[in-house]
Design a protein around this motif. Structure first.
Motif, PDB file in Angstrom:
ATOM      1  N   ALA A 184      -7.487   7.750  -6.434  1.00 51.26           N
ATOM      2  CA  ALA A 184      -6.441   6.726  -6.397  1.00 51.26           C
ATOM      3  C   ALA A 184      -5.621   6.862  -5.117  1.00 51.26           C
ATOM      4  O   ALA A 184      -5.247   5.866  -4.486  1.00 51.26           O
ATOM      5  N   PHE A 185      -5.339   8.104  -4.740  1.00 53.53           N
ATOM      6  CA  PHE A 185      -4.618   8.374  -3.489  1.00 53.53           C
ATOM      7  C   PHE A 185      -5.417   7.870  -2.299  1.00 53.53           C
ATOM      8  O   PHE A 185      -4.878   7.177  -1.412  1.00 53.53           O
ATOM      9  N   LEU A 186      -6.715   8.157  -2.268  1.00 57.44           N
ATOM     10  CA  LEU A 186      -7.563   7.731  -1.165  1.00 57.44           C
ATOM     11  C   LEU A 186      -7.634   6.210  -1.094  1.00 57.44           C
ATOM     12  O   LEU A 186      -7.501   5.610  -0.019  1.00 57.44           O
ATOM     13  N   GLY A 187      -7.825   5.570  -2.243  1.00 50.63           N
ATOM     14  CA  GLY A 187      -7.930   4.120  -2.275  1.00 50.63           C
ATOM     15  C   GLY A 187      -6.672   3.430  -1.783  1.00 50.63           C
ATOM     16  O   GLY A 187      -6.739   2.442  -1.028  1.00 50.63           O
ATOM     17  N   SER A 188      -5.513   3.930  -2.184  1.00 51.87           N
ATOM     18  CA  SER A 188      -4.258   3.307  -1.764  1.00 51.87           C
ATOM     19  C   SER A 188      -4.022   3.498  -0.278  1.00 51.87           C
ATOM     20  O   SER A 188      -3.516   2.592   0.407  1.00 51.87           O
ATOM     21  N   PHE A 189      -4.412   4.643   0.263  1.00 52.95           N
ATOM     22  CA  PHE A 189      -4.249   4.865   1.691  1.00 52.95           C
ATOM     23  C   PHE A 189      -5.247   4.019   2.493  1.00 52.95           C
ATOM     24  O   PHE A 189      -4.937   3.550   3.595  1.00 52.95           O
ATOM     25  N   LEU A 191      -6.163   1.095   1.733  1.00 53.95           N
ATOM     26  CA  LEU A 191      -5.557  -0.234   1.784  1.00 53.95           C
ATOM     27  C   LEU A 191      -4.608  -0.335   2.973  1.00 53.95           C
ATOM     28  O   LEU A 191      -4.599  -1.328   3.708  1.00 53.95           O
ATOM     29  N   ILE A 192      -3.814   0.719   3.181  1.00 54.05           N
ATOM     30  CA  ILE A 192      -2.900   0.745   4.330  1.00 54.05           C
ATOM     31  C   ILE A 192      -3.687   0.730   5.632  1.00 54.05           C
ATOM     32  O   ILE A 192      -3.357  -0.007   6.575  1.00 54.05           O
ATOM     33  N   PHE A 193      -4.740   1.540   5.711  1.00 54.01           N
ATOM     34  CA  PHE A 193      -5.527   1.618   6.944  1.00 54.01           C
ATOM     35  C   PHE A 193      -6.169   0.273   7.295  1.00 54.01           C
ATOM     36  O   PHE A 193      -6.180  -0.131   8.463  1.00 54.01           O
ATOM     37  N   VAL A 194      -6.712  -0.421   6.300  1.00 52.44           N
ATOM     38  CA  VAL A 194      -7.308  -1.732   6.565  1.00 52.44           C
ATOM     39  C   VAL A 194      -6.254  -2.693   7.097  1.00 52.44           C
ATOM     40  O   VAL A 194      -6.483  -3.429   8.074  1.00 52.44           O
ATOM     41  N   GLY A 226       0.810  -1.213   0.000  1.00 50.16           N
ATOM     42  CA  GLY A 226       0.000   0.000   0.000  1.00 50.16           C
ATOM     43  C   GLY A 226       0.841   1.259   0.000  1.00 50.16           C
ATOM     44  O   GLY A 226       0.527   2.237  -0.701  1.00 50.16           O
ATOM     45  N   ALA A 227       1.933   1.257   0.761  1.00 49.46           N
ATOM     46  CA  ALA A 227       2.801   2.435   0.812  1.00 49.46           C
ATOM     47  C   ALA A 227       3.448   2.691  -0.550  1.00 49.46           C
ATOM     48  O   ALA A 227       3.546   3.851  -0.998  1.00 49.46           O
ATOM     49  N   LEU A 228       3.882   1.636  -1.221  1.00 46.98           N
ATOM     50  CA  LEU A 228       4.487   1.801  -2.547  1.00 46.98           C
ATOM     51  C   LEU A 228       3.467   2.297  -3.564  1.00 46.98           C
ATOM     52  O   LEU A 228       3.791   3.095  -4.451  1.00 46.98           O
ATOM     53  N   VAL A 229       2.225   1.835  -3.421  1.00 53.14           N
ATOM     54  CA  VAL A 229       1.171   2.310  -4.324  1.00 53.14           C
ATOM     55  C   VAL A 229       0.903   3.788  -4.095  1.00 53.14           C
ATOM     56  O   VAL A 229       0.695   4.561  -5.051  1.00 53.14           O
ATOM     57  N   VAL A 230       0.921   4.237  -2.838  1.00 52.75           N
ATOM     58  CA  VAL A 230       0.728   5.660  -2.537  1.00 52.75           C
ATOM     59  C   VAL A 230       1.784   6.494  -3.249  1.00 52.75           C
ATOM     60  O   VAL A 230       1.472   7.520  -3.878  1.00 52.75           O
ATOM     61  N   VAL A 231       3.038   6.088  -3.161  1.00 55.32           N
ATOM     62  CA  VAL A 231       4.118   6.832  -3.815  1.00 55.32           C
ATOM     63  C   VAL A 231       3.897   6.858  -5.328  1.00 55.32           C
ATOM     64  O   VAL A 231       4.149   7.877  -5.986  1.00 55.32           O
ATOM     65  N   ALA A 232       3.414   5.756  -5.871  1.00 48.93           N
ATOM     66  CA  ALA A 232       3.210   5.671  -7.322  1.00 48.93           C
ATOM     67  C   ALA A 232       2.084   6.577  -7.801  1.00 48.93           C
ATOM     68  O   ALA A 232       2.158   7.146  -8.904  1.00 48.93           O
TER      69      ALA A 232
END
Length: 470
Positions: free
Chosen positions: A355-360, A362-365, A340-346
């Protein structure tokens, strides 16, 4: 006399040789509590535990609300006339976590000293101080930064509640149900972070004419705090066998696994509370157009969704850990957090908010699931190290249970420092490089390391707990 589990009438005594009998004494003290006794559990113990859990959740919920008020208040400070630098804003965000984490150490020992019910009344009452202070200080844009920082520090009272609440609830439930019970207790508290970020923007804008009613961010919660104090006084209980003394705590700290679990909890819970604290600020910086949405005459911030999904995922983490073992679930959680962290950077360079919200999210879950599974590992690890054969189902003797209760509180304290570290690292990245990418890369690397540590220590065949379902 037979081993009857019928509760004694309040104020009466029972023969000391019959440890299955629950004895109720004045001040809502209960003697001879033993949730591992199936008869006692079925004939009243389960209902008592459930009642205490419900009010513990409500009080802890408000603790998290107060603890996280500044995470959403800082976003509204510019509109209210305050002019603070980026570094100062991140200090206002992270100071409650620093103080709250530190308070968790003494809070761990206060349940045995005062009783779980009594300390819940006191700790809930302490929430009135930061709520009232916030209501006063944010009403004047000329309030100096030092005063604002001190008031933000007072919000740390809310963070301390978690340690005493979790330490208290662990005594009420049998080992086989600790994961789910502790997960519910923690999730109910964690939801406070989400509700603070949902409700505060609405409250401070409703009825506002020209300027925000930002003082309501503090005043609004006072009636609820008073209800929590009343509920704890009326319905909760003190257990005489809840004794996490200093000797037990010293023994817990001397156990090497204590420190390993503390680091893992920094990675899971520390990430949850750290990202929850800073998420409104991240959205405001990266996507100002999406920072708030106007709904009728009120403002709505979507930042609350992060803490919400993380909180709701925590009981699932505990339940999965009950079934499959906490270590396996924690390994999976760290893996998802790293991805999830790598997706946020991407997605950051794309400028796409969703896309930013969705990737974050994922980290929160993943942090929520990891919170529940890592916390479930603690009683299992300490039981295994005490020589119990089935540590996943057996809580061990009284000394082991007391050491476990101390470890639960102390590890929660160490883990909460992540709520200070993450905003500070993100703030440093922002002020030195102009964006958050380097900090998020560092977090991803840390998650991979923690995933490997968990697998090596708790899942490897040759480990000291090999053969146990940790």
């Amino acid at each position: 006399m037979t081993s009857s589990t019928v509760e004694s009438a309040p104020g009466t005594t029972a023969p000391s040789t019959d440890e299955a009998v629950l004895v109720h004494r004045p001040g809502r003290w209960i003697d001879n509590w033993n949730p591992e006794n199936k008869k006692q559990w079925q004939q009243g113990g389960k209902l008592i535990a459930s009642r205490n859990l419900k009010w513990s959740i409500f009080a802890e919920f408000l603790g998290f609300v107060v603890w996280q008020l500044w995470s959403i208040v800082v976003v509204s400070l510019p509109a209210a006339g305050f002019t603070f630098s980026t570094a100062e804003v991140f200090w206002l965000i992270s100071m409650p976590s620093l103080v709250g984490a530190t308070l968790r150490f003494p809070y761990t020992f206060l349940v045995p000293k005062f009783g779980g019910r009594n300390w819940t009344i006191i700790s809930a009452g302490l929430l009135l101080i930061p709520s009232i202070a916030l209501g006063f200080c944010v009403g004047n844009p000329d309030t100096p930064f030092g005063v604002m920082l001190f008031v933000a520090a007072l919000a740390g009272f809310g963070g301390g509640n978690f340690a005493s609440s979790m330490s208290n609830i662990t005594y009420f439930y049998p080992q086989s149900q600790k994961g789910y019970a502790l997960g519910l207790n923690a999730a109910g508290g964690n939801l406070g972070a989400s509700m603070a970020q949902l409700i505060v923007p609405i409250v401070i804008t409703l009825g506002a004419v020209g300027t925000l009613n930002i003082s309501l961010a503090g005043w609004f919660w006072i009636p609820f705090i008073l209800v929590a104090m009343w509920g704890a006084w009326k319905y909760m209980d003190n257990l005489t066998n809840a004794k996490a003394d200093f000797a037990g705590s010293i023994a817990a700290v001397k156990e090497p696994h204590f420190w390993i679990l503390a680091v893992l909890y920094i990675g899971t819970f520390g990430s949850f509370i750290g990202f929850a604290s800073v998420f409104p600020k991240l959205i405001a910086d990266q996507f100002p157009a999406y920072s708030t949405f106007q709904v009728a005459s009120a403002s709505l911030s979507l930042a609350f969704i992060g803490a919400l999904v993380g909180s709701l995922a925590r009981p699932a983490g505990g339940r999965l850990a009950d079934r499959f073992g906490g270590a396996s679930v924690t390994v999976a959680a760290f893996g998802v957090m790293a991805v999830g962290a790598l997706v946020v950077v991407a997605v950051l360079p794309l400028g796409n908010f969703w896309a930013f919200l969705g990737s974050f999210l994922l980290i929160f879950v993943a942090t929520g699931i990891g919170n529940g599974s890592t916390y479930r590992m603690i009683p299992s690890v300490f039981s295994a190290k005490s020589g119990v054969k089935d540590a996943h189902q057996n809580s061990g003797d009284v000394n082991t249970q007391r050491k476990t209760a101390a470890a639960l509180g102390l590890i929660s304290a160490v883990g909460a420092y992540g709520g200070f570290i993450i905003p500070q690292v993100l703030g440093h990245s922002k002020t030195t490089t102009g964006d958050y990418s380097s900090a998020i890369y560092a977090f991803a690397m840390a998650y991979v390391v923690m995933m490997c540590v968990t697998a090596f220590v708790y899942l490897r065949r040759g480990s000291s707990v090999a053969g146990q379902k940790i």
